[in-house]
Design a protein around this motif. Structure first.
Motif, PDB file in Angstrom:
ATOM      1  N   HIS A 216       0.695  -1.184   0.126  1.00  0.00           N
ATOM      2  CA  HIS A 216       0.138   0.105   0.049  1.00  0.00           C
ATOM      3  C   HIS A 216       0.875   1.220  -0.101  1.00  0.00           C
ATOM      4  O   HIS A 216       1.781   1.258   0.965  1.00  0.00           O
ATOM      5  CB  HIS A 216      -0.862   0.041   1.345  1.00  0.00           C
ATOM      6  N   GLN A 217       0.238   2.327  -0.778  1.00  0.00           N
ATOM      7  CA  GLN A 217       1.133   3.350  -0.908  1.00  0.00           C
ATOM      8  C   GLN A 217       0.094   4.665  -0.592  1.00  0.00           C
ATOM      9  O   GLN A 217      -1.086   4.210  -0.292  1.00  0.00           O
ATOM     10  CB  GLN A 217       1.641   3.569  -2.170  1.00  0.00           C
ATOM     11  N   ILE A 218       0.550   5.761  -0.271  1.00  0.00           N
ATOM     12  CA  ILE A 218      -0.177   7.047  -0.294  1.00  0.00           C
ATOM     13  C   ILE A 218       0.692   8.081  -1.213  1.00  0.00           C
ATOM     14  O   ILE A 218       1.866   8.215  -0.936  1.00  0.00           O
ATOM     15  CB  ILE A 218      -0.207   7.551   1.149  1.00  0.00           C
ATOM     16  N   GLU A 219      -0.108   8.323  -2.230  1.00  0.00           N
ATOM     17  CA  GLU A 219       0.482   9.498  -3.254  1.00  0.00           C
ATOM     18  C   GLU A 219      -0.049  10.819  -2.761  1.00  0.00           C
ATOM     19  O   GLU A 219      -0.879  11.182  -2.107  1.00  0.00           O
ATOM     20  CB  GLU A 219      -0.152   9.158  -4.576  1.00  0.00           C
ATOM     21  N   GLY A 220       0.904  11.527  -2.875  1.00  0.00           N
ATOM     22  CA  GLY A 220       0.587  12.946  -2.701  1.00  0.00           C
ATOM     23  C   GLY A 220       0.942  14.108  -3.859  1.00  0.00           C
ATOM     24  O   GLY A 220       1.953  13.761  -4.563  1.00  0.00           O
ATOM     25  N   ILE A 289      11.994   7.410   4.496  1.00  0.00           N
ATOM     26  CA  ILE A 289      10.660   7.221   4.630  1.00  0.00           C
ATOM     27  C   ILE A 289       9.913   7.275   3.373  1.00  0.00           C
ATOM     28  O   ILE A 289       8.868   6.736   3.363  1.00  0.00           O
ATOM     29  CB  ILE A 289      10.059   7.730   5.677  1.00  0.00           C
ATOM     30  N   LEU A 290      10.471   8.036   2.588  1.00  0.00           N
ATOM     31  CA  LEU A 290       9.548   8.164   1.503  1.00  0.00           C
ATOM     32  C   LEU A 290      10.465   8.788  -0.062  1.00  0.00           C
ATOM     33  O   LEU A 290      11.322   9.203   0.370  1.00  0.00           O
ATOM     34  CB  LEU A 290       8.482   9.095   1.469  1.00  0.00           C
ATOM     35  N   GLY A 291       9.704   8.643  -1.014  1.00  0.00           N
ATOM     36  CA  GLY A 291      10.234   9.702  -2.329  1.00  0.00           C
ATOM     37  C   GLY A 291       9.489  10.571  -2.563  1.00  0.00           C
ATOM     38  O   GLY A 291       8.227  10.848  -2.359  1.00  0.00           O
ATOM     39  N   ALA A 292      10.053  11.557  -3.306  1.00  0.00           N
ATOM     40  CA  ALA A 292       9.335  12.800  -3.514  1.00  0.00           C
ATOM     41  C   ALA A 292      10.147  13.751  -4.603  1.00  0.00           C
ATOM     42  O   ALA A 292      11.069  13.193  -4.935  1.00  0.00           O
ATOM     43  CB  ALA A 292       9.109  13.838  -2.196  1.00  0.00           C
ATOM     44  N   ALA A 314       5.265  16.346  -5.593  1.00  0.00           N
ATOM     45  CA  ALA A 314       4.577  15.137  -5.318  1.00  0.00           C
ATOM     46  C   ALA A 314       5.405  14.247  -4.331  1.00  0.00           C
ATOM     47  O   ALA A 314       6.686  14.438  -4.108  1.00  0.00           O
ATOM     48  CB  ALA A 314       4.577  14.459  -6.614  1.00  0.00           C
ATOM     49  N   PHE A 315       4.764  13.436  -3.609  1.00  0.00           N
ATOM     50  CA  PHE A 315       5.644  12.348  -2.868  1.00  0.00           C
ATOM     51  C   PHE A 315       4.842  11.156  -2.882  1.00  0.00           C
ATOM     52  O   PHE A 315       3.733  11.080  -3.026  1.00  0.00           O
ATOM     53  CB  PHE A 315       5.605  13.039  -1.441  1.00  0.00           C
ATOM     54  N   GLY A 316       5.501  10.130  -2.510  1.00  0.00           N
ATOM     55  CA  GLY A 316       4.855   8.763  -2.547  1.00  0.00           C
ATOM     56  C   GLY A 316       5.657   8.042  -1.381  1.00  0.00           C
ATOM     57  O   GLY A 316       6.694   7.825  -1.323  1.00  0.00           O
TER      58      GLY A 316
END
Ligand code: DAH
Length: 347
Positions: A216-220, A289-292, A314-316
């Protein structure tokens, strides 16, 4: 025995039989009633003898018959009530409640830790005026790759091999295609686009303690006028503090994603050792913790958004990764096995 004696005999014997009926055989009462008082019962039978009596005796014995009928009718009713009471009493005794017995536990479930995580993150972004958008798990190659600036034969596609339904339809490898889909729909005359999109993604991966073929991811995504890297950093700092504690700081490391330029990998200062170096942060003091990154102009242009006028970030992030770090979970498979001993730890 004359008729009067027979009547008397019937009365006493019936009463005696009545008394003898036990609560558990209450049915016998009805049988006896039919036998004695019924249309073809003993009393009716005796009545037939009346006609053979001398005239002067008939009214006397007739009266006696009526009396016996009344007495017995009452006796049947009375005995019926007694038996009914006795039955109720017996039932109450056999069903008596033991109020000292321990109650039966009703087990109440709880939200899955991944749902809790995404809900927590959604709440934070909703509070900042973002919309929460649903994406598609079965996606087109076009949105999953092309629109994210990964044309056919782009080498970065190799890291995201997936399950294909047909040449052009696949299980999405990341939540990033939701960027393209929302960009297409957004009306920029009404203001900037601010959205997050949580959801399930798929990769052709061998499942082990840290990999799963679905996760599961969360995209921003934020796109508007004058959106800068500073906005990205501020936003990520805020979410990191909410997730890992107010004392956390973040650092951005240069990285590469086809859909952002520049791209960064985001680390949070270790929440266990505070930066000294420990086993959680592998002695570095930092945890990725994440890529952006800043949205690549080509991603904006493919959506018909003027990249000269608009910019965005953007980040994921991986939901499992966040939850594993926060709760010290060391095997990703626990999330999917539905074992209540796992899920109940996160009540
Ligand atoms: N889609 C990337 C992946 O699955 C994660 C990601 C990185 C999303 C950078 C972004 C981003 O929006 O800006 O590996």
């Amino acid at each position: 025995m004359d008729l009067q004696e027979q009547l008397e005999e019937l009365r006493t014997s019936t009463q005696a039989q009545l008394q003898a009926i036990k609560a558990e055989n209450a049915k016998e009462l009805q049988d006896l009633r039919v036998k004695v008082l019924g249309k073809k019962g003993s009393l009716t039978e005796l009545l037939k003898g009346l006609k053979d009596l001398p005239n002067e005796l008939r009214p006397v014995v007739g009266k006696q018959v009526n009396e016996v009928r009344d007495v017995l009718t009452k006796a049947f009713e009375e005995q019926g009530r007694i038996l009914e009471q006795a039955q109720i009493q017996a039932q109450l005794e056999s069903e008596s409640l033991d109020v000292t017995l321990p109650g039966r536990q009703i087990s109440i479930g709880n939200r899955h830790v991944l749902s809790q995580t995404s809900q927590e993150i959604e709440d934070i972004f909703l509070g900042m005026g973002y919309q929460v958008v649903d994406g598609l798990e079965v996606e087109q190659d076009y949105y999953n790759f092309e629109r994210m600036n990964l044309p056919k034969d782009h080498p970065a596609r190799d890291m995201q091999d997936t399950f294909y339904i047909s040449e052009d339809i696949l299980l999405r490898t990341h939540t990033s295609p939701v960027q393209a889909r929302t960009l297409d729909k957004h009306d920029f005359s009404k203001g900037p686009l601010k959205m997050i999109s949580p959801g399930r993604v798929f990769r052709r991966d061998t499942d082990d303690a840290t990999h799963s073929h679905q996760f599961h991811q969360i995209e921003g995504l934020v796109v508007g006028k004058n959106i800068s890297m500073g906005d990205l950093k501020g936003t990520l700092e805020l979410i990191s503090k909410k997730m890992f504690g107010e004392d956390r700081s973040i650092r951005l490391r240069p990285s590469y994603f086809p859909f952002t330029e520049p791209s960064v990998e985001v680390d949070v200062s270790c929440f266990k050792c505070g930066g000294e170096g420990c086993n959680v942060c592998k002695k570095t003091g930092w945890i990725e913790i994440l890529g952006a990154g800043m949205v690549h102009p080509r991603v904006l242009e493919m959506a018909g958004v003027d990249a000269e006028e608009y910019s965005g970030f953007a980040f994921g992030l991986g939901q499992e990764r966040i939850a594993m770090l926060r709760y010290g979970i060391n095997d990703i498979r626990g999330f999917y096995q539905g074992d209540s001993r796992f899920t109940e730890q996160f009540k």
